[in-house]
Design a protein around this motif. Structure first.
Motif, PDB file in Angstrom:
ATOM      1  N   ARG A   1      22.024  31.579  53.184  1.00  0.00           N
ATOM      2  CA  ARG A   1      23.071  30.922  52.401  1.00  0.00           C
ATOM      3  C   ARG A   1      22.495  29.719  51.650  1.00  0.00           C
ATOM      4  O   ARG A   1      21.762  28.916  52.223  1.00  0.00           O
ATOM      5  N   PHE A   2      22.889  29.613  50.384  1.00  0.00           N
ATOM      6  CA  PHE A   2      22.517  28.516  49.505  1.00  0.00           C
ATOM      7  C   PHE A   2      23.745  27.610  49.424  1.00  0.00           C
ATOM      8  O   PHE A   2      24.796  28.022  48.928  1.00  0.00           O
TER       9      PHE A   2
ATOM     10  N   ILE B   1      29.771  19.503  43.690  1.00  0.00           N
ATOM     11  CA  ILE B   1      29.226  18.258  43.146  1.00  0.00           C
ATOM     12  C   ILE B   1      27.703  18.245  43.055  1.00  0.00           C
ATOM     13  O   ILE B   1      27.126  17.819  42.061  1.00  0.00           O
ATOM     14  N   GLN B   2      27.038  18.730  44.105  1.00  0.00           N
ATOM     15  CA  GLN B   2      25.575  18.723  44.133  1.00  0.00           C
ATOM     16  C   GLN B   2      25.128  19.623  45.275  1.00  0.00           C
ATOM     17  O   GLN B   2      25.955  20.244  45.947  1.00  0.00           O
ATOM     18  N   TYR B   3      23.813  19.718  45.473  1.00  0.00           N
ATOM     19  CA  TYR B   3      23.332  20.505  46.597  1.00  0.00           C
ATOM     20  C   TYR B   3      23.772  19.858  47.907  1.00  0.00           C
ATOM     21  O   TYR B   3      23.916  18.635  47.998  1.00  0.00           O
ATOM     22  N   ALA B   4      23.993  20.690  48.911  1.00  0.00           N
ATOM     23  CA  ALA B   4      24.458  20.180  50.195  1.00  0.00           C
ATOM     24  C   ALA B   4      23.392  19.321  50.856  1.00  0.00           C
ATOM     25  O   ALA B   4      22.194  19.427  50.545  1.00  0.00           O
ATOM     26  N   ALA B   5      23.837  18.473  51.775  1.00  0.00           N
ATOM     27  CA  ALA B   5      22.893  17.658  52.540  1.00  0.00           C
ATOM     28  C   ALA B   5      21.905  18.543  53.288  1.00  0.00           C
ATOM     29  O   ALA B   5      20.745  18.183  53.494  1.00  0.00           O
ATOM     30  N   LYS B   6      22.361  19.725  53.691  1.00  0.00           N
ATOM     31  CA  LYS B   6      21.506  20.746  54.301  1.00  0.00           C
ATOM     32  C   LYS B   6      21.696  22.009  53.460  1.00  0.00           C
ATOM     33  O   LYS B   6      22.558  22.834  53.737  1.00  0.00           O
ATOM     34  N   PRO B   7      20.890  22.184  52.414  1.00  0.00           N
ATOM     35  CA  PRO B   7      21.156  23.223  51.418  1.00  0.00           C
ATOM     36  C   PRO B   7      20.845  24.650  51.848  1.00  0.00           C
ATOM     37  O   PRO B   7      21.249  25.583  51.165  1.00  0.00           O
ATOM     38  N   LEU B   8      20.127  24.842  52.964  1.00  0.00           N
ATOM     39  CA  LEU B   8      19.815  26.185  53.428  1.00  0.00           C
ATOM     40  C   LEU B   8      20.428  26.419  54.801  1.00  0.00           C
ATOM     41  O   LEU B   8      20.352  25.563  55.687  1.00  0.00           O
ATOM     42  N   TRP B   9      20.995  27.632  54.956  1.00  0.00           N
ATOM     43  CA  TRP B   9      21.607  28.037  56.221  1.00  0.00           C
ATOM     44  C   TRP B   9      21.180  29.480  56.444  1.00  0.00           C
ATOM     45  O   TRP B   9      21.588  30.374  55.726  1.00  0.00           O
TER      46      TRP B   9
ATOM     47  N   SER C   1      14.278  19.445  64.319  1.00  0.00           N
ATOM     48  CA  SER C   1      14.824  18.098  64.337  1.00  0.00           C
ATOM     49  C   SER C   1      14.969  17.604  65.772  1.00  0.00           C
ATOM     50  O   SER C   1      15.063  18.392  66.721  1.00  0.00           O
ATOM     51  N   LYS C   2      15.004  16.290  65.940  1.00  0.00           N
ATOM     52  CA  LYS C   2      15.225  15.712  67.262  1.00  0.00           C
ATOM     53  C   LYS C   2      16.638  15.986  67.773  1.00  0.00           C
ATOM     54  O   LYS C   2      16.895  15.918  68.968  1.00  0.00           O
ATOM     55  N   LYS C   3      17.544  16.295  66.858  1.00  0.00           N
ATOM     56  CA  LYS C   3      18.918  16.612  67.235  1.00  0.00           C
ATOM     57  C   LYS C   3      18.977  18.043  67.771  1.00  0.00           C
ATOM     58  O   LYS C   3      18.537  18.973  67.103  1.00  0.00           O
ATOM     59  N   ASP C   4      19.499  18.199  68.973  1.00  0.00           N
ATOM     60  CA  ASP C   4      19.507  19.501  69.642  1.00  0.00           C
ATOM     61  C   ASP C   4      20.891  20.142  69.532  1.00  0.00           C
ATOM     62  O   ASP C   4      21.863  19.639  70.095  1.00  0.00           O
ATOM     63  N   PHE C   5      20.954  21.261  68.804  1.00  0.00           N
ATOM     64  CA  PHE C   5      22.209  21.995  68.654  1.00  0.00           C
ATOM     65  C   PHE C   5      22.119  23.384  69.288  1.00  0.00           C
ATOM     66  O   PHE C   5      22.918  24.270  68.971  1.00  0.00           O
ATOM     67  N   SER C   6      21.150  23.601  70.168  1.00  0.00           N
ATOM     68  CA  SER C   6      20.881  24.939  70.703  1.00  0.00           C
ATOM     69  C   SER C   6      22.054  25.504  71.496  1.00  0.00           C
ATOM     70  O   SER C   6      22.272  26.728  71.514  1.00  0.00           O
ATOM     71  N   LYS C   7      22.836  24.650  72.155  1.00  0.00           N
ATOM     72  CA  LYS C   7      23.977  25.139  72.929  1.00  0.00           C
ATOM     73  C   LYS C   7      25.056  25.740  72.031  1.00  0.00           C
ATOM     74  O   LYS C   7      25.893  26.513  72.488  1.00  0.00           O
ATOM     75  N   LEU C   8      25.016  25.375  70.766  1.00  0.00           N
ATOM     76  CA  LEU C   8      25.956  25.923  69.790  1.00  0.00           C
ATOM     77  C   LEU C   8      25.356  27.094  69.017  1.00  0.00           C
ATOM     78  O   LEU C   8      25.989  27.638  68.111  1.00  0.00           O
ATOM     79  N   GLY C   9      24.120  27.458  69.379  1.00  0.00           N
ATOM     80  CA  GLY C   9      23.459  28.570  68.702  1.00  0.00           C
ATOM     81  C   GLY C   9      22.789  28.196  67.400  1.00  0.00           C
ATOM     82  O   GLY C   9      22.471  29.064  66.583  1.00  0.00           O
ATOM     83  N   PHE C  10      22.543  26.903  67.188  1.00  0.00           N
ATOM     84  CA  PHE C  10      21.945  26.424  65.948  1.00  0.00           C
ATOM     85  C   PHE C  10      20.686  25.611  66.237  1.00  0.00           C
ATOM     86  O   PHE C  10      20.520  25.062  67.328  1.00  0.00           O
ATOM     87  N   ALA C  11      19.845  25.518  65.231  1.00  0.00           N
ATOM     88  CA  ALA C  11      18.731  24.570  65.230  1.00  0.00           C
ATOM     89  C   ALA C  11      18.638  23.984  63.829  1.00  0.00           C
ATOM     90  O   ALA C  11      19.028  24.623  62.844  1.00  0.00           O
ATOM     91  N   LEU C  12      18.139  22.777  63.748  1.00  0.00           N
ATOM     92  CA  LEU C  12      18.001  22.083  62.473  1.00  0.00           C
ATOM     93  C   LEU C  12      16.516  21.843  62.223  1.00  0.00           C
ATOM     94  O   LEU C  12      15.820  21.310  63.082  1.00  0.00           O
ATOM     95  N   LEU C  13      16.037  22.280  61.051  1.00  0.00           N
ATOM     96  CA  LEU C  13      14.629  22.116  60.709  1.00  0.00           C
ATOM     97  C   LEU C  13      14.429  20.912  59.802  1.00  0.00           C
ATOM     98  O   LEU C  13      15.252  20.627  58.929  1.00  0.00           O
ATOM     99  N   ARG C  14      13.298  20.251  60.005  1.00  0.00           N
ATOM    100  CA  ARG C  14      12.990  19.008  59.291  1.00  0.00           C
ATOM    101  C   ARG C  14      11.740  19.170  58.437  1.00  0.00           C
ATOM    102  O   ARG C  14      10.728  19.732  58.875  1.00  0.00           O
ATOM    103  N   ASP C  15      11.828  18.698  57.203  1.00  0.00           N
ATOM    104  CA  ASP C  15      10.660  18.558  56.342  1.00  0.00           C
ATOM    105  C   ASP C  15      10.056  17.199  56.667  1.00  0.00           C
ATOM    106  O   ASP C  15      10.598  16.156  56.266  1.00  0.00           O
ATOM    107  N   VAL C  16       8.950  17.210  57.387  1.00  0.00           N
ATOM    108  CA  VAL C  16       8.342  15.956  57.849  1.00  0.00           C
ATOM    109  C   VAL C  16       7.858  15.127  56.670  1.00  0.00           C
ATOM    110  O   VAL C  16       7.992  13.889  56.663  1.00  0.00           O
ATOM    111  N   ARG C  17       7.322  15.790  55.643  1.00  0.00           N
ATOM    112  CA  ARG C  17       6.792  15.052  54.486  1.00  0.00           C
ATOM    113  C   ARG C  17       7.900  14.288  53.769  1.00  0.00           C
ATOM    114  O   ARG C  17       7.706  13.160  53.324  1.00  0.00           O
TER     115      ARG C  17
ATOM    116  N   PHE D   1      16.995  19.584  56.826  1.00  0.00           N
ATOM    117  CA  PHE D   1      17.647  20.253  55.695  1.00  0.00           C
ATOM    118  C   PHE D   1      17.889  21.751  55.843  1.00  0.00           C
ATOM    119  O   PHE D   1      18.509  22.364  54.960  1.00  0.00           O
ATOM    120  N   ILE D   2      17.445  22.386  56.914  1.00  0.00           N
ATOM    121  CA  ILE D   2      17.687  23.820  57.088  1.00  0.00           C
ATOM    122  C   ILE D   2      18.406  24.074  58.405  1.00  0.00           C
ATOM    123  O   ILE D   2      17.904  23.712  59.475  1.00  0.00           O
TER     124      ILE D   2
END
Length: 266
Positions: free
Chosen positions: A80-81, A143-151, A173-189, A194-195
């Motif tokens: 999803r975009f 309005i613009q791209y989402a704060a997390k534009p990829l799903w 990401s340091k934020k753990d959403f695994s109990k909800l079936g999700f993970a959040l990926l971080r662009d370190v650079r 954002f994913i």
């Protein structure tokens, strides 16, 4: 070679060549986006819209004789975009009044609400609410791209996190959403979470999908762009041919068939 530096950089919304002018008018009218210009080049027709907030949205015609842009194998799949809207309920009500269909809303792990919009030709765009923008763009719904534009839908969170870390240099990401079936990926650079990765049986068939809304990653230097193309091949990842002049692009897939696009321009 180190893992290439992939930076999210917007993308293309695909439309049929024969309906291109109609699609341009649809996005201008329904979305309220300002048309900056159109053009026809070696890879077909493009239109460029200034988003009400930061960023630019780009329309692109399908091209039957270019693998990177062909309509063959068209399938929305599990990539999803996502675009940002200020008031979710009001935006969906507006699109309903405009005759634009949408899915039921779901609450994301961070407490925001999202829904799929069936845009011109049935192309899926995902709306993501950001209450901080409420009142800032009263005449705009998207309005613009989402704060997390990829799903992305995946069949196994742990293995997908490892793949994205190894292949694209992103980390969990340091934020753990695994109990909800999700993970959040971080662009370190870019220091950006954002994913979204969502684990679910819908991704278990691992079918390669070619959706109509296609996020792109940018590689600035042309030499690095071609090195990344070869590096992916060296990892035994199937990669499309490079197409274009001045603007160049290619695509590849993650293990669950989510299409990932890369471009450079110079």
């Amino acid at each position: 070679m180190e893992t290439p530096g992939f930076k999210f950089d917007g993308g293309f919304i695909m439309v049929p060549w024969e309906q291109f002018d109609e699609a341009v008018e649809w996005y201008r009218e329904k979305m309220g986006w300002r048309l900056k210009g159109t053009g026809t080049g070696p890879v077909g027709r493009k239109a460029f819209f200034k988003l009400p907030g930061p960023g630019q949205a780009n329309l692109k015609s399908f091209e039957s004789d270019i693998d990177h842009f062909t309509i063959d194998g068209y399938l929305e799949g599990n990539c999803r975009f996502c675009f940002r809207t200020a008031n979710h309920e009001q935006s969906l009500q507006y699109f309903k009044q405009q005759g634009v269909e949408h899915s039921d809303s779901i609450e994301m792990p961070d407490g925001t609400w999202s829904a799929d919009l069936h845009a011109f030709g049935g192309i899926r765009l995902t709306l993501s609410e950001d209450k901080k923008l409420e009142g800032k763009f009263p005449d705009s719904r998207v309005i613009q791209y989402a704060a997390k534009p990829l799903w992305l839908g995946v069949s196994n969170l742990a293995s997908s996190i490892q793949w994205y870390e190894r292949t694209m240099g992103f980390v969990r990401s340091k934020k753990d959403f695994s109990k909800l079936g999700f993970a959040l990926l971080r662009d370190v650079r870019q220091k950006w979470d954002f994913i979204w990765l969502q684990e679910g049986p819908q991704a278990s068939d691992r079918a390669k999908a070619n959706p109509g809304a296609r996020p792109y990653f940018h590689i600035k230097k042309q030499e690095d762009f071609f090195n990344a193309h070869q590096w992916l091949k060296d990892q035994s990842i199937e990669v499309s041919d490079v197409v274009g002049e001045r603007w160049q692009g290619f695509h590849f897939y993650d293990p669950d068939g989510n299409r990932l696009n890369v471009w450079t321009y110079y």
